[in-house]
Write a protein that holds these residues in place. Structure first.
Motif, PDB file in Angstrom:
ATOM      1  N   ASN A   1       0.839  -1.193   0.000  1.00 57.56           N
ATOM      2  CA  ASN A   1       0.000   0.000   0.000  1.00 57.56           C
ATOM      3  C   ASN A   1       0.875   1.244   0.000  1.00 57.56           C
ATOM      4  O   ASN A   1       1.918   1.278   0.648  1.00 57.56           O
ATOM      5  CB  ASN A   1      -0.908   0.025   1.236  1.00 57.56           C
ATOM      6  N   ILE A   2       0.439   2.287  -0.699  1.00 57.90           N
ATOM      7  CA  ILE A   2       1.212   3.526  -0.747  1.00 57.90           C
ATOM      8  C   ILE A   2       1.151   4.206   0.618  1.00 57.90           C
ATOM      9  O   ILE A   2       0.093   4.346   1.211  1.00 57.90           O
ATOM     10  CB  ILE A   2       0.669   4.472  -1.842  1.00 57.90           C
ATOM     11  N   LYS A   3       2.321   4.605   1.113  1.00 55.78           N
ATOM     12  CA  LYS A   3       2.402   5.302   2.394  1.00 55.78           C
ATOM     13  C   LYS A   3       1.980   6.742   2.187  1.00 55.78           C
ATOM     14  O   LYS A   3       2.637   7.501   1.514  1.00 55.78           O
ATOM     15  CB  LYS A   3       3.843   5.275   2.931  1.00 55.78           C
ATOM     16  N   SER A   4       0.854   7.115   2.746  1.00 55.55           N
ATOM     17  CA  SER A   4       0.345   8.455   2.487  1.00 55.55           C
ATOM     18  C   SER A   4       0.270   9.333   3.731  1.00 55.55           C
ATOM     19  O   SER A   4      -0.031  10.504   3.610  1.00 55.55           O
ATOM     20  CB  SER A   4      -1.032   8.360   1.846  1.00 55.55           C
ATOM     21  N   ASP A   5       0.534   8.803   4.904  1.00 62.12           N
ATOM     22  CA  ASP A   5       0.409   9.611   6.114  1.00 62.12           C
ATOM     23  C   ASP A   5       1.301  10.846   6.058  1.00 62.12           C
ATOM     24  O   ASP A   5       0.856  11.956   6.349  1.00 62.12           O
ATOM     25  CB  ASP A   5       0.763   8.793   7.361  1.00 62.12           C
ATOM     26  N   ILE A   6       2.553  10.661   5.680  1.00 65.52           N
ATOM     27  CA  ILE A   6       3.476  11.791   5.640  1.00 65.52           C
ATOM     28  C   ILE A   6       3.089  12.739   4.516  1.00 65.52           C
ATOM     29  O   ILE A   6       3.132  13.956   4.674  1.00 65.52           O
ATOM     30  CB  ILE A   6       4.924  11.301   5.505  1.00 65.52           C
ATOM     31  N   LEU A   7       2.680  12.172   3.390  1.00 71.31           N
ATOM     32  CA  LEU A   7       2.255  13.024   2.279  1.00 71.31           C
ATOM     33  C   LEU A   7       1.013  13.813   2.659  1.00 71.31           C
ATOM     34  O   LEU A   7       0.886  14.995   2.334  1.00 71.31           O
ATOM     35  CB  LEU A   7       1.975  12.171   1.040  1.00 71.31           C
ATOM     36  N   GLU A   8       0.089  13.180   3.380  1.00 71.87           N
ATOM     37  CA  GLU A   8      -1.112  13.885   3.828  1.00 71.87           C
ATOM     38  C   GLU A   8      -0.747  14.994   4.810  1.00 71.87           C
ATOM     39  O   GLU A   8      -1.333  16.072   4.783  1.00 71.87           O
ATOM     40  CB  GLU A   8      -2.092  12.907   4.467  1.00 71.87           C
ATOM     41  N   GLU A   9       0.233  14.728   5.668  1.00 72.35           N
ATOM     42  CA  GLU A   9       0.679  15.748   6.618  1.00 72.35           C
ATOM     43  C   GLU A   9       1.263  16.937   5.865  1.00 72.35           C
ATOM     44  O   GLU A   9       0.964  18.096   6.179  1.00 72.35           O
ATOM     45  CB  GLU A   9       1.732  15.141   7.558  1.00 72.35           C
ATOM     46  N   ALA A  10       2.086  16.656   4.861  1.00 69.26           N
ATOM     47  CA  ALA A  10       2.672  17.738   4.058  1.00 69.26           C
ATOM     48  C   ALA A  10       1.573  18.489   3.308  1.00 69.26           C
ATOM     49  O   ALA A  10       1.598  19.720   3.223  1.00 69.26           O
ATOM     50  CB  ALA A  10       3.697  17.183   3.080  1.00 69.26           C
ATOM     51  N   ASP A  11       0.603  17.758   2.758  1.00 67.18           N
ATOM     52  CA  ASP A  11      -0.508  18.395   2.052  1.00 67.18           C
ATOM     53  C   ASP A  11      -1.307  19.291   2.993  1.00 67.18           C
ATOM     54  O   ASP A  11      -1.719  20.388   2.615  1.00 67.18           O
ATOM     55  CB  ASP A  11      -1.435  17.349   1.431  1.00 67.18           C
ATOM     56  N   LYS A  12      -1.530  18.824   4.230  1.00 71.95           N
ATOM     57  CA  LYS A  12      -2.293  19.608   5.192  1.00 71.95           C
ATOM     58  C   LYS A  12      -1.561  20.910   5.512  1.00 71.95           C
ATOM     59  O   LYS A  12      -2.170  21.984   5.530  1.00 71.95           O
ATOM     60  CB  LYS A  12      -2.511  18.795   6.471  1.00 71.95           C
ATOM     61  N   LYS A  13      -0.238  20.820   5.731  1.00 71.16           N
ATOM     62  CA  LYS A  13       0.534  22.029   6.011  1.00 71.16           C
ATOM     63  C   LYS A  13       0.490  22.977   4.819  1.00 71.16           C
ATOM     64  O   LYS A  13       0.339  24.180   4.979  1.00 71.16           O
ATOM     65  CB  LYS A  13       1.985  21.676   6.335  1.00 71.16           C
ATOM     66  N   ALA A  14       0.638  22.411   3.625  1.00 68.30           N
ATOM     67  CA  ALA A  14       0.597  23.248   2.427  1.00 68.30           C
ATOM     68  C   ALA A  14      -0.768  23.900   2.274  1.00 68.30           C
ATOM     69  O   ALA A  14      -0.864  25.085   1.930  1.00 68.30           O
ATOM     70  CB  ALA A  14       0.938  22.423   1.190  1.00 68.30           C
ATOM     71  N   ASP A  15      -1.839  23.147   2.528  1.00 69.36           N
ATOM     72  CA  ASP A  15      -3.190  23.709   2.422  1.00 69.36           C
ATOM     73  C   ASP A  15      -3.395  24.848   3.414  1.00 69.36           C
ATOM     74  O   ASP A  15      -4.027  25.865   3.083  1.00 69.36           O
ATOM     75  CB  ASP A  15      -4.251  22.624   2.651  1.00 69.36           C
ATOM     76  N   GLU A  16      -2.856  24.699   4.630  1.00 68.64           N
ATOM     77  CA  GLU A  16      -2.975  25.761   5.616  1.00 68.64           C
ATOM     78  C   GLU A  16      -2.250  27.018   5.138  1.00 68.64           C
ATOM     79  O   GLU A  16      -2.763  28.133   5.260  1.00 68.64           O
ATOM     80  CB  GLU A  16      -2.396  25.305   6.960  1.00 68.64           C
ATOM     81  N   LYS A  17      -1.061  26.828   4.587  1.00 71.97           N
ATOM     82  CA  LYS A  17      -0.300  27.976   4.106  1.00 71.97           C
ATOM     83  C   LYS A  17      -0.972  28.607   2.888  1.00 71.97           C
ATOM     84  O   LYS A  17      -0.988  29.824   2.750  1.00 71.97           O
ATOM     85  CB  LYS A  17       1.133  27.564   3.777  1.00 71.97           C
ATOM     86  N   VAL A  18      -1.524  27.782   2.008  1.00 74.36           N
ATOM     87  CA  VAL A  18      -2.234  28.308   0.841  1.00 74.36           C
ATOM     88  C   VAL A  18      -3.446  29.122   1.283  1.00 74.36           C
ATOM     89  O   VAL A  18      -3.747  30.161   0.705  1.00 74.36           O
ATOM     90  CB  VAL A  18      -2.629  27.167  -0.123  1.00 74.36           C
ATOM     91  N   ALA A  19      -4.138  28.666   2.327  1.00 77.40           N
ATOM     92  CA  ALA A  19      -5.287  29.416   2.842  1.00 77.40           C
ATOM     93  C   ALA A  19      -4.845  30.794   3.335  1.00 77.40           C
ATOM     94  O   ALA A  19      -5.531  31.802   3.101  1.00 77.40           O
ATOM     95  CB  ALA A  19      -5.977  28.635   3.959  1.00 77.40           C
TER      96      ALA A  19
END
Length: 175
Positions: free
Chosen positions: A26-44
């Motif tokens: 399975n693709i490990k997505s926890d870290i990628l999701e964490e990075a995406d969440k931080k990026a989304d917060e900064k984009v907001a």
């Protein structure tokens, strides 16, 4: 729409994401999701700033009714700034995520009173983060006085130690 575009860009920016799989495949997505969440917060945050700037531009437009060409140039500049900023935000979010995982690993080794080598760190985190990103961030952390390498460069056998606050302050004063 912008969020979808940024998310699509993220998938293409970080090479090797497709190769990050756990033991079941399975693709490990926890870290990628964490990075995406931080990026989304900064984009907001950036979106909020862009909205404010756009409001100022529109207010100028009302005041100078008929000067549409000037407004067009300002909006184009604003959009260029937004694109460049979103690229920077994505990069920063990834770096912060990698750094946080390195720091957590170093603290785990420290609690166990165990010396950690670069190879230990890369092996511990490589399941989630590509090794070249770990090594690059270790170099950055050393340059910023957060960690110490025994020796000049980084090799698999290089021992790495998290500096305490006193040592960090001294590193800042001497640089």
């Amino acid at each position: 729409m912008m969020k979808d575009t940024v998310t699509d860009m993220r998938k293409h920016i970080w090479n090797g994401d497709d190769n990050l799989r756990d033991s079941e495949g399975n693709i490990k997505s926890d870290i990628l999701e964490e990075a995406d969440k931080k990026a989304d917060e900064k984009v907001a945050e950036i979106k909020s700033a862009m909205d404010k700037q756009l409001s100022e531009i529109l207010a100028k437009q009302k005041a100078a009714d008929g000067k549409f060409s000037d407004i067009g140039v300002e909006i184009e500049r604003l959009l260029d700034n937004a694109i460049q900023t979103s690229r920077l935000v994505e990069s920063e979010a990834r770096e912060e995520t990698v750094r946080n995982h390195i720091l957590m690993a170093l603290k785990r080794f420290s609690r166990n009173k165990r010396a950690v080598t670069a190879e230990d760190l890369v092996e511990m985190i490589a399941e989630y983060i590509p090794p070249h990103r770990v090594v690059r961030e270790l170099d950055n952390m050393r340059d910023e006085g957060i960690i110490h390498f025994e020796g000049q460069g980084i090799t698999p056998d290089t021992k790495i130690r998290l500096l305490n606050i006193r040592e960090r302050n001294e590193a800042i004063r001497t640089s």
